[in-house]
Enzyme design. Structure first.
Site, PDB file in Angstrom:
ATOM      1  N   GLU A 103      49.180  41.637  42.834  1.00 59.52           N
ATOM      2  CA  GLU A 103      47.511  42.039  43.133  1.00 59.52           C
ATOM      3  C   GLU A 103      47.241  40.890  43.593  1.00 59.52           C
ATOM      4  O   GLU A 103      48.110  40.033  43.496  1.00 59.52           O
ATOM      5  CB  GLU A 103      46.743  42.741  42.185  1.00 59.52           C
ATOM      6  CG  GLU A 103      47.081  43.815  41.538  1.00 59.52           C
ATOM      7  CD  GLU A 103      46.250  44.378  40.386  1.00 59.52           C
ATOM      8  OE1 GLU A 103      45.038  43.970  39.910  1.00 59.52           O
ATOM      9  OE2 GLU A 103      45.694  45.478  40.755  1.00 59.52           O
ATOM     10  N   CYS A 163      42.898  38.556  47.568  1.00 60.88           N
ATOM     11  CA  CYS A 163      41.960  39.727  48.783  1.00 60.88           C
ATOM     12  C   CYS A 163      42.646  41.352  48.525  1.00 60.88           C
ATOM     13  O   CYS A 163      44.470  41.268  48.767  1.00 60.88           O
ATOM     14  CB  CYS A 163      42.712  38.728  49.808  1.00 60.88           C
ATOM     15  SG  CYS A 163      42.476  39.724  51.119  1.00 60.88           S
ATOM     16  N   GLU A 213      56.278  50.289  42.398  1.00 57.16           N
ATOM     17  CA  GLU A 213      57.500  51.142  43.193  1.00 57.16           C
ATOM     18  C   GLU A 213      57.852  50.314  44.796  1.00 57.16           C
ATOM     19  O   GLU A 213      59.125  50.205  45.235  1.00 57.16           O
ATOM     20  CB  GLU A 213      56.784  52.195  43.564  1.00 57.16           C
ATOM     21  CG  GLU A 213      56.651  53.334  42.781  1.00 57.16           C
ATOM     22  CD  GLU A 213      54.866  52.702  42.669  1.00 57.16           C
ATOM     23  OE1 GLU A 213      54.845  51.766  42.914  1.00 57.16           O
ATOM     24  OE2 GLU A 213      54.487  53.921  41.948  1.00 57.16           O
ATOM     25  N   CYS A 248      51.308  55.997  44.178  1.00 61.98           N
ATOM     26  CA  CYS A 248      50.147  56.132  44.938  1.00 61.98           C
ATOM     27  C   CYS A 248      50.603  57.201  46.550  1.00 61.98           C
ATOM     28  O   CYS A 248      51.959  57.152  46.588  1.00 61.98           O
ATOM     29  CB  CYS A 248      49.832  55.492  45.531  1.00 61.98           C
ATOM     30  SG  CYS A 248      50.615  53.757  46.818  1.00 61.98           S
TER      31      CYS A 248
HETATM   32  N1  THU Z   1      49.960  50.635  41.285  1.00 60.74           N
HETATM   33  C1  THU Z   1      51.446  50.871  41.505  1.00 60.74           C
HETATM   34  O1  THU Z   1      51.956  49.957  41.795  1.00 60.74           O
HETATM   35  N2  THU Z   1      51.625  51.632  41.791  1.00 60.74           N
HETATM   36  C2  THU Z   1      51.634  53.175  41.530  1.00 60.74           C
HETATM   37  O2  THU Z   1      51.905  53.666  41.089  1.00 60.74           O
HETATM   38  C3  THU Z   1      50.142  53.206  41.252  1.00 60.74           C
HETATM   39  C4  THU Z   1      49.194  51.978  41.296  1.00 60.74           C
HETATM   40  C5  THU Z   1      49.147  49.427  41.047  1.00 60.74           C
HETATM   41  C6  THU Z   1      48.459  49.181  42.574  1.00 60.74           C
HETATM   42  C7  THU Z   1      47.220  48.134  41.439  1.00 60.74           C
HETATM   43  O3  THU Z   1      47.719  47.156  41.339  1.00 60.74           O
HETATM   44  C8  THU Z   1      46.899  48.730  40.535  1.00 60.74           C
HETATM   45  O4  THU Z   1      47.919  49.366  40.206  1.00 60.74           O
HETATM   46  C9  THU Z   1      45.259  49.904  40.626  1.00 60.74           C
HETATM   47  O5  THU Z   1      45.564  50.661  41.229  1.00 60.74           O
END
Ligand code: THU
Length: 163
Positions: free
Chosen positions: A66, A69, A77, A109
């Site tokens: 993360e 920003c 993934e 996602c």
């Molecule tokens: N996230 C992933 O890394 N992969 C997924 O399949 C779903 C969401 C992460 C993005 C963000 O850092 C956190 O999970 C919350 O959305």
């Protein structure tokens, strides 16, 4: 008697294949759980790990990263896939995904589904829980009627600015 022996051999073969497959899945989920430990998610506190298996047996792992920003964060993934592609691998067999949710399987996602789809619709995605239980899907199941690189090559109309 002879027939029974054949059935028995076929049964053993199928069981061996299934056990081999389950061992491969378990190993890949294990790698995704390990990768999750590196998740950098101070904002969401939602850890995700991924482990991507290439056709030659190489595994690339990834975690979510993360950013202050918020919109610049990257999912686990996409980290794993980018690591693989940047090292010359594009032929993927499977990806395992893990999170800390113990009552449901982590589901990728929409952006990650499209990112996976870039490298084909016919490979496996293992959605897991922390206890290692999982659901197997194909990229094409997760993103039906998808748009992919082949669509850019089909015949197009020549008419510019028709409307
Ligand atoms: N996230 C992933 O890394 N992969 C997924 O399949 C779903 C969401 C992460 C993005 C963000 O850092 C956190 O999970 C919350 O959305």
């Amino acid at each position: 008697m002879g027939d029974l022996q054949i059935i028995d051999e076929v049964g053993h073969d199928a069981a061996d294949r299934l056990n081999g497959h389950l061992a491969e899945v378990k190993e890949l989920i294990g790698r995704s759980l390990e990768a999750k430990k590196f998740a950098y998610c101070p904002y969401s506190k939602f850890r995700v790990g991924a482990a991507l298996l290439t056709h030659d047996g190489t595994v690339f792992t990834g975690c979510n990263v993360e950013n202050a920003c918020f919109c610049l964060g990257i999912c686990a993934e996409r980290t794993a896939i980018s690591k693989a592609v940047s090292e010359g691998y594009r032929d993927f067999k499977a990806i395992a995904i893990s999170s800390d949710m113990c009552e449901q399987f982590i589901s990728p996602c929409g952006g990650c589904r499209q990112f996976m789809r870039e490298f084909g619709a016919n490979w496996d995605v293992y959605l897991s829980k922390p206890d290692g239980s999982h659901v197997e899907m194909r990229v094409g199941d997760l993103l039906p009627a998808s748009f992919g690189p082949e669509d850019l090559k089909v015949k197009k109309s020549n008419i510019m600015n028709e409307f």
